[in-house]
Design an enzyme around this catalytic site. Structure first.
Site, PDB file in Angstrom:
ATOM      1  N   ILE A 234       0.881  -1.164   0.068  1.00  0.00           N
ATOM      2  CA  ILE A 234      -0.113  -0.018   0.111  1.00  0.00           C
ATOM      3  C   ILE A 234       0.819   1.458  -0.026  1.00  0.00           C
ATOM      4  O   ILE A 234       0.446   2.404  -0.447  1.00  0.00           O
ATOM      5  CB  ILE A 234      -0.939  -0.043   1.206  1.00  0.00           C
ATOM      6  CG1 ILE A 234      -2.221   0.939   1.025  1.00  0.00           C
ATOM      7  CG2 ILE A 234      -0.134   0.131   2.445  1.00  0.00           C
ATOM      8  CD1 ILE A 234      -3.246   0.863   2.012  1.00  0.00           C
ATOM      9  N   LYS A 235       2.159   1.223   0.554  1.00  0.00           N
ATOM     10  CA  LYS A 235       3.004   2.116   0.555  1.00  0.00           C
ATOM     11  C   LYS A 235       3.408   2.823  -1.008  1.00  0.00           C
ATOM     12  O   LYS A 235       3.655   4.346  -1.039  1.00  0.00           O
ATOM     13  CB  LYS A 235       4.280   1.860   1.262  1.00  0.00           C
ATOM     14  CG  LYS A 235       4.019   1.179   2.592  1.00  0.00           C
ATOM     15  CD  LYS A 235       3.693   2.515   3.601  1.00  0.00           C
ATOM     16  CE  LYS A 235       3.546   1.943   5.089  1.00  0.00           C
ATOM     17  NZ  LYS A 235       3.153   2.939   6.255  1.00  0.00           N
TER      18      LYS A 235
END
Length: 454
Positions: free
Chosen positions: A43-44
């Site tokens: 998700i980063k």
């Protein structure tokens, strides 16, 4: 013909996948937001690109500049991927508790990685926060992303992840669950969802050893709550600006063991290869399952990919050594118990080579640990003595220290027979272990064969 202009354009629009087996018997619909579908497998990626773009627009990051960040790996992956496309240099600091796979992945993108100690205060000059700040001061034309306090982190999820979840659930989402590290995901998504429907519950997953839960419940930052823990990617020993406590309705702590074992369960029961913090998030849901109703629609963030944890959560010996896994196979302890107590024979460094050989001959042993002041510092085998005397017969009277080789490997009592067997080969005929009473013991190939055959 359809294509993307570069890999960064493929970030986002990740799928929602229903959990079935793990959540059997739990009320409501439980969905995973599978962020491993991003090109950097976490998700980063979302906030890494957002932070860079905002820094470029603000004139903080200039062409040919250096991106500096303290990262556990996933943010670094997103930053490094974007840096390749945009032409920046990257230097990352991380902690020694992070998996080797994460560090290797950062280096694969050409980033420089500096590993710092975990068990120090954030303001300690050795911490990965402090080292990254020092590098920013020292390196010309550099910019520190500062994912903890850079509010572009939260904004990325407010603009992207939150709207995706709202649209994918048709606005029916009732609960949002995410691990809390920097706080950007849960704060950005949570703020967006609550603006659409204030009744939506936002639950943050914390780790034992982190300060978030107590601070949310009491407003007290308690340093006594802080101690080292294994779970990666969630919890902190300080309060990042991206953690918006007003958006998070509650925190739930999950143990290292429960997080690690659930990480494996997700793969084995759902066919989804998840990372450590995802295991913590699902374990947290199970702890709170009694608060759900039949009409609940729960979305859990699956933060990153399991490939970054192969040497940890997906390694039986690593889990067994920490007491997280039951000893289903023979272990060093089981081998010792089957063999019975056999006093270990050692040679002092001051003994002569011929004295050591005579001891081995008398006791019919082919290898012997070498000690100095009671500590094992090496080993000698029959082959070592033979080769030494063939080259120089005068070594008969020399101290055994002159011909000893590196010591046998040490293993834990919980180490499996598979791991022990892999350590024993033609160049290393045994392993050492401390028994339950703290006494030194040796396990040979013969001991393994004997244990298996009983």
């Amino acid at each position: 013909m359809m294509w993307y202009n570069n890999i960064l354009e493929t970030i986002g629009n990740t799928p929602l996948v229903k959990l079935n087996t793990i959540t059997k018997g739990i009320k409501g619909t439980i969905l995973l937001k599978v962020e491993t579908a991003n090109p950097g497998n976490s998700i980063k990626d979302r906030m890494a690109v957002k932070m860079i773009e905002d820094a470029e627009q603000a004139g903080l990051l200039k062409p040919g500049g250096t991106i500096i960040e303290g990262t556990s790996g996933n943010t670094g992956m997103g930053l490094a991927m974007a840096a390749v496309i945009k032409g920046y240099r990257c230097i990352f600091t991380t902690t020694d508790k992070q998996s080797k796979e994460k560090i290797d992945a950062l280096r694969a993108f050409g980033a420089e990685v500096i590993v710092c100690p975990t068990n120090v205060d954030p303001d300690d000059p050795r911490s990965y926060y402090s080292v990254s700040s020092r590098l920013e001061r020292e390196i010309p034309n550099s910019w520190k992303a500062n994912q903890y306090d850079n509010l572009s982190n939260t904004q990325a999820h407010y603009e992207q992840t939150g709207p995706e979840i709202w649209e994918q659930t048709g606005g029916k989402i009732t609960h949002f669950i995410a691990g809390v590290g920097t706080g950007g995901t849960i704060s950005g998504v949570g703020r967006y969802l609550k603006e659409r429907n204030p009744a939506i519950q936002v639950w943050g997953i914390d780790s034992y050893g982190s300060v978030f839960k107590k601070y949310k419940e009491t407003g007290i930052f308690d340093k006594e709550e802080i101690y080292p823990y294994i779970t990666e990617g969630i919890g902190e020993d300080f309060l990042p600006k991206n953690v918006d406590f007003s958006v998070i309705d509650r925190f739930e702590k999950v143990t290292d063991k429960d997080a690690a074992l659930m990480t494996r369960e997700i793969a084995r029961k759902e066919g989804i290869f998840a990372g450590n913090s995802s295991g913590a998030a699902v374990a947290g849901l199970l702890q709170l399952k009694d608060e759900l109703t039949d009409d609940a629609v729960v979305v859990i963030i699956l933060h990153d990919h399991g490939s970054r944890y192969m040497a940890k959560m997906y390694n039986d010996d690593w889990l067994r050594e920490r007491g997280f896994l039951k000893d289903e196979k023979l272990t060093a302890l089981a081998i010792l118990k089957k063999r019975g107590e056999v006093p270990i024979v050692t040679a002092d460094v001051g003994q002569s080579v011929i004295e050591t050989f005579n001891i081995m001959k008398t006791l019919n042993i082919s290898q012997i640990p070498v000690t100095q002041h009671g500590m094992v510092i090496g080993k000698v085998t029959e082959a070592d003595i033979l080769h030494a005397l063939l080259e120089n017969p005068a070594l008969r009277s020399a101290q055994v220290a002159e011909i000893c080789t590196p010591p046998f490997p040490f293993v834990e009592l919980r180490t499996s027979i598979d791991k022990i067997s892999s350590l024993i080969h033609k160049d290393n005929q045994a392993v050492l272990v401390e028994d339950e009473s703290g006494k030194l013991a040796i396990i040979t190939q013969y001991d393994i064969i004997n244990a298996i055959s009983e």
